[in-house]
Scaffold this motif. Structure first.
Motif, mmCIF file in Angstrom:
data_model
loop_
_atom_site.group_PDB
_atom_site.id
_atom_site.type_symbol
_atom_site.label_atom_id
_atom_site.label_comp_id
_atom_site.label_asym_id
_atom_site.label_seq_id
_atom_site.Cartn_x
_atom_site.Cartn_y
_atom_site.Cartn_z
ATOM 1 N N VAL A 1 2.037 6.386 -6.978
ATOM 2 C CA VAL A 1 0.974 7.247 -7.509
ATOM 3 C C VAL A 1 1.306 8.711 -7.280
ATOM 4 O O VAL A 1 1.151 9.550 -8.169
ATOM 5 C CB VAL A 1 -0.393 6.872 -6.886
ATOM 6 N N SER A 2 1.775 9.027 -6.074
ATOM 7 C CA SER A 2 2.108 10.429 -5.801
ATOM 8 C C SER A 2 3.307 10.876 -6.633
ATOM 9 O O SER A 2 3.365 12.019 -7.082
ATOM 10 C CB SER A 2 2.383 10.632 -4.311
ATOM 11 N N LEU B 1 2.521 1.582 -3.391
ATOM 12 C CA LEU B 1 1.559 2.046 -4.391
ATOM 13 C C LEU B 1 1.273 3.526 -4.209
ATOM 14 O O LEU B 1 1.210 4.283 -5.181
ATOM 15 C CB LEU B 1 0.266 1.229 -4.277
ATOM 16 N N GLN B 2 1.126 3.953 -2.970
ATOM 17 C CA GLN B 2 0.860 5.364 -2.697
ATOM 18 C C GLN B 2 2.027 6.241 -3.137
ATOM 19 O O GLN B 2 1.829 7.293 -3.743
ATOM 20 C CB GLN B 2 0.588 5.565 -1.206
ATOM 21 N N SER B 3 3.243 5.810 -2.860
ATOM 22 C CA SER B 3 4.401 6.611 -3.271
ATOM 23 C C SER B 3 4.534 6.637 -4.795
ATOM 24 O O SER B 3 4.911 7.655 -5.372
ATOM 25 C CB SER B 3 5.675 6.090 -2.615
ATOM 26 N N THR C 1 0.823 -1.201 0.000
ATOM 27 C CA THR C 1 0.000 0.000 0.000
ATOM 28 C C THR C 1 0.858 1.252 0.000
ATOM 29 O O THR C 1 0.592 2.194 -0.747
ATOM 30 C CB THR C 1 -0.925 0.002 1.234
ATOM 31 N N SER C 2 1.898 1.271 0.817
ATOM 32 C CA SER C 2 2.761 2.451 0.846
ATOM 33 C C SER C 2 3.557 2.588 -0.444
ATOM 34 O O SER C 2 3.782 3.696 -0.918
ATOM 35 C CB SER C 2 3.702 2.383 2.050
#
Length: 97
Positions: free
Chosen positions: A84-85, A80-82, A77-78
């Motif tokens: 995407v950002s 993927l979040q990094s 999750t982290s």
């Protein structure tokens, strides 16, 4: 490979918990035997809990299992979040230029 490492950590925690439970159980038995030997007026039954090592093993395995599962859920999750950002950040920079 990651799952085998996690399984190894959980198993090692179970072994450590069993050793800790065995140590505590033996310590209680020796302490109670020593107090019973000192005074004959107060006779205590020697406390021995045969389920204590397995209880400690299950508790330690559960704790480490929860930590391993939460880490396994948080890492993708982290990442993927990094990603995407990072992607959205680069795209905005490209639009400005």
């Amino acid at each position: 490979n990651k799952w085998m490492d996690s399984l190894m950590r959980i198993t090692l925690a179970g072994f450590g918990g069993a050793v800790a439970g065995l140590s505590i159980s033996r310590g209680r038995a020796q302490q109670n035997a020593a107090t019973a030997a000192v005074g004959n007026a107060v006779k205590r039954k020697v406390y021995s809990d045969p389920d204590l090592p397995s209880t400690w093993a299950v508790a330690c395995m559960t704790y480490v299992g929860i930590m391993e599962c939460s880490y396994a859920l948080m890492t993708p999750t982290s990442r993927l979040q990094s990603a995407v950002s990072q992607y959205s950040g680069k795209k905005e920079d490209d639009d400005i230029i």
